[in-house]
Design an enzyme around this catalytic site. Structure first.
Site, PDB file in Angstrom:
ATOM      1  N   ARG A  31       0.885  -1.163  -0.050  1.00  0.00           N
ATOM      2  CA  ARG A  31       0.012  -0.178  -0.050  1.00  0.00           C
ATOM      3  C   ARG A  31       0.703   1.414  -0.084  1.00  0.00           C
ATOM      4  NH1 ARG A  31       1.537   1.689   4.229  1.00  0.00           N
ATOM      5  NH2 ARG A  31       0.117   3.555   4.043  1.00  0.00           N
ATOM      6  N   ARG A  42      -6.762  -0.221  -8.057  1.00  0.00           N
ATOM      7  CA  ARG A  42      -7.022   0.689  -7.190  1.00  0.00           C
ATOM      8  C   ARG A  42      -7.355   2.088  -7.737  1.00  0.00           C
ATOM      9  NH1 ARG A  42      -5.029   0.508  -1.808  1.00  0.00           N
ATOM     10  NH2 ARG A  42      -6.192   2.231  -1.441  1.00  0.00           N
ATOM     11  N   ASP A  92      -3.117  10.686  -2.328  1.00  0.00           N
ATOM     12  CA  ASP A  92      -3.186   9.728  -3.267  1.00  0.00           C
ATOM     13  C   ASP A  92      -3.429  10.056  -4.752  1.00  0.00           C
ATOM     14  OD1 ASP A  92      -3.648   6.739  -2.115  1.00  0.00           O
ATOM     15  OD2 ASP A  92      -4.241   8.168  -0.720  1.00  0.00           O
TER      16      ASP A  92
END
Length: 783
Positions: free
Chosen positions: A490, A524, A666
């Site tokens: 991650r 993702r 992100d």
């Protein structure tokens, strides 16, 4: 006229002429042995069956080369060191009977009932608390002979009297110059030519030059000057030291002839360099499969713990003593900075010692008693680990990093490629790249490793942390995607690299390029760095149709990310120089990147610089990455950290506890709107309301050129199972579990990037930094 040297026949006559020595040993019963194995001294042991003395006399030449003349005055340095050690660190020094200046000799107690540490380590003997007490010895000698413990004039007078230029010159040459050039004192087996060549470049030489300049110019305290494991006696009386931690000292330090006023870090670094050599010996004797798997065993695990044990001994004792300093200007913050600086230089000096003892003059038995492949392996481990320590010592934040570097280096050494060549680190098949040095993030979230099956992406399974540190080798696209989706791997930066590897695996296994692209990016969808990583891998693959080029893209992303994290940390530490209490959200550190991290990279860099910093880490529901990962890695690296339940963040900001907030990203829209872990938006609102600066730290790859604002950023929703994990909760409840929220640009004080700090209005500063041909500055604003 040269000094009359003693021999085994004349020593007893000498003792008979001194009443103080006659009172210690009975010369009528005594025996004499000359046992010196060093190059600069004679050493006689005199024993009468009950008591003993050690007489050390300086030679006027090098024992192994009588044509090499040396000063006999080094015995005065030995006497100064023994006298100071007896006075300030007496528990860890032999009893001292004084200097005979005319005969150039000193007399001290016989420690034959103790054992020299080097052979004890080579024999596999665990010596509890020896490293701790050696660290305490360094601290006590350093404090009491420095400006911390004495007046300025007393230190300056003592430093002038302790000048030891001839032996200092030997150290300067053997450690800081000769190994990096062709010199008659250097030697090694041809099998390791490539490992030696890797040290002889200007990048490594520049780092060594910094250390040499520190050695030459920083005369801050009286140091031992040659604190290797052959200069330390450890207990050999059969007692379990771990069960009697307060029953006397567990070490006695001797051989002070190289002493002078120098950097305290040098003593610690020389010690650590010899720990590295002992560890390399043990790693080299392991079967290769155990070494690569990290199956070290009890003794090697203990060996690897010595960096932390010795550092805790040093730091704890020095901090205790420093509370009594009469120099009032030496504030707590200054002491913190001095200790952090000492740690960094100790790491560099350890690397220099490792190189010197392996290929330079005065090699050591740890390595020299090995043969064949075991010796080659040990030498490669020392040289590769030393190179990483030299290249990255300025960024080390914890003594535990050193052990991690050694363990990781040992696991990667002696990997044999299909053509029989040896590699000193993991690499993509067909690549000639050596692994990048990443010392301050030695616990790496992901990296490529060679395996019997051709190679794998090795990740830390972050779902298991902090209860268990587990590694997984991923070799297929589905394995990588599953790891991304389940958060085993991650962090925006790491996801980008993982995506490149996943794409490479996919096309290797026959999946069409377009299908592979969509398959990996879909893992993702919010993470723009994932798309960037896959895009780079696809471009590399399409150029030559070689799937290995796609894998190399992942390796390149890892290397670039490590460098970008370093630059973000440096820029951010300047931006937040006055902020002590810093709140952060989720995990943006070593576990989320290929470097020291983005937001946490700023905190690590502040800590490494000695800036006072205390991190407040939110819990970060529902998977608690802040509590499980951020608090764990910060604590592991010596940074003060307080855990906050998620709802307490705004309250802490309101109460004035927090000086600044810094989080990762992100995805960033071109107007500055930023998507990050759910809970970021509420922190930004609370920071704005209470006048607390709120920063984003991210690489430029987090900016999505196709997202004009928040409306263009997709937000991923995750399973309700992550929320309904408490015992007795109705598992059929509806949940609203977004993985991210979007913080409007108006709430953001600045975006810290590798190119500088972007300021509002972000539409302009982002456009400017993304403009073609924009020069990399890395040190200023992008207004």
């Amino acid at each position: 006229m040269s000094t009359q040297l003693l021999n085994e026949e004349t020593v007893l006559d000498y003792i008979s002429g001194r009443d103080d020595l006659n009172a210690v040993v009975d010369v009528r019963k005594a025996t004499v042995r000359e046992v010196g194995d060093g190059n600069l001294n004679l050493l006689f042991l005199v024993q009468d069956g009950t008591h003993g003395l050690a007489i050390k006399q300086t030679l006027p030449y090098v024992r192994s080369d009588h044509s090499w003349k040396v000063t006999e005055d080094s015995i005065f340095a030995e006497a100064r060191g023994l006298d100071a050690a007896s006075r300030y660190a007496g528990a860890y020094a032999p009893e001292y009977y004084g200097l005979d200046a005319e005969r150039r000799l000193i007399v001290e107690e016989d420690l034959s009932d103790w054992q020299v540490w080097r052979p004890a380590l080579s024999a596999g003997k665990i010596t509890p608390l020896a490293a701790r007490d050696t660290g305490r010895f360094v601290a006590e000698l350093a404090y009491h002979t420095s400006y911390f413990g004495q007046s300025e004039q007393d230190v300056q007078r003592a430093a002038a009297q302790a000048a030891n230029p001839e032996l200092e010159q030997i150290t300067e040459d053997l450690i800081f110059t000769e190994p990096y050039y062709e010199h008659v004192h250097n030697s090694w087996d041809a099998n390791v030519d490539d490992a030696v060549s890797a040290l002889r470049n200007d990048e490594v030489r520049t780092q060594v030059a910094k250390l040499k300049y520190e050695f030459l110019t920083n005369g801050e305290a009286l140091i031992h000057g040659d604190l290797h494991t052959n200069s330390i006696f450890v207990r050999d009386d059969g007692r379990d030291a771990a069960q009697t931690p307060d029953e006397g000292a567990h070490v006695k330090i001797f051989d002070y002839e190289f002493g002078f006023y120098g950097p305290v870090a040098f003593d610690i670094g020389i010690l650590w360099g010899n720990f590295l050599i002992a560890q390399a010996r043990e790693f080299a004797t392991l079967p290769a499969d155990r070494r690569h798997a990290g199956a070290e065993g009890e003794f090697l695990e203990w060996l690897l713990s010595l960096y932390e044990e010795s550092w805790r001994g040093f730091e704890g004792e020095f901090r205790r003593l420093a509370t009594h300093t009469s120099n009032r200007i030496f504030t707590e913050d200054f002491v913190n900075q001095w200790i952090a600086r000492t740690l960094r230089h100790a790491v560099g000096f350890a690397g220099a010692e490792g190189v010197r003892r392996t290929i330079g003059w005065a090699k050591v038995s740890d390595i020299e008693t090995l043969e064949g492949e075991e010796k080659d392996t040990a030498v490669r481990i020392v040289l590769a680990a030393s190179r990483r320590l030299l290249e990255g010592f300025e960024h080390i934040v914890s003594s535990s990093d050193v052990a991690a570097i050694v363990r990781e280096t040992a696991a990667s050494i002696q990997v044999r490629s299909s053509d029989g060549a040896l590699s000193d680190g993991p690499g993509i098949p067909g690549s000639d790249k050596s692994p990048q040095a990443r010392p301050s993030e030695a616990l790496r979230s992901l990296r490529w490793v060679d395996t019997d099956q051709g190679g794998a992406l090795r990740i830390i399974d972050q779902r298991r942390l902090p209860a268990s540190l587990e590694y997984r080798n991923l070799t297929t696209v589905d394995e990588v995607i599953e790891s991304i989706r389940t958060l085993a791997v991650r962090g925006a930066n790491s996801i980008g690299a993982a995506g490149a590897f996943a794409y490479g695996f996919a096309v290797r296994d026959g999946i069409a390029a377009d299908e592979a692209f969509d398959k990996v990016v879909g893992a993702r969808p919010t993470a723009v760095t994932l798309r960037h990583g896959v895009q780079l891998a696809a471009e590399r693959y399409e150029k030559n149709g070689d799937w290995r080029d796609a894998l190399r893209a992942g390796d390149d992303i890892i290397a670039a990310d490590a460098d970008e994290c370093r630059r973000i940390g440096e820029i951010g530490s300047r931006e937040l120089a006055d902020a002590t209490n810093i709140l952060t959200h989720c995990n943006t550190g070593i576990l989320a990147t290929a470097g020291i991290g983005t937001a946490l990279g700023v905190i690590y860099t502040k800590h490494a610089k000695g800036q006072k910093v205390h991190a407040y880490s939110t819990e970060t529901r529902p998977l608690r990455q802040g509590l499980r990962l951020t608090a764990w890695e910060l604590g592991r690296n010596g940074v003060d950290v307080t855990a906050l339940v998620d709802g307490a963040g705004p309250a802490a900001l309101h109460q004035g506890i927090i000086d600044a907030v810094i989080v990762g990203a992100d995805r960033i829209a071109v107007n500055g709107d930023t998507a990050n872990k759910i809970g970021t938006y509420s922190l930004a609102v609370a920071a704005k309301e209470n006048g607390i600066p709120f920063y984003i730290a991210a690489p430029l790859s987090a900016i999505d050129r196709n997202a004009a604002s928040a409306e263009d950023i997709p937000v991923e929703f995750r399973s309700g199972e992550e929320v309904l994990d408490a015992p007795g909760v109705n598992q059929n409840l509806d949940t609203w579990n977004p993985a991210f929220d979007v913080t409007p640009a108006k709430l953001i004080s600045g975006i810290i990037t590798p190119e500088g700090v972007l300021r509002p209005p972000f539409v302009d500063s982002i456009a400017k930094v993304l403009a073609p041909g924009t020069a990399r500055s890395g040190d200023g604003d992008r207004a």
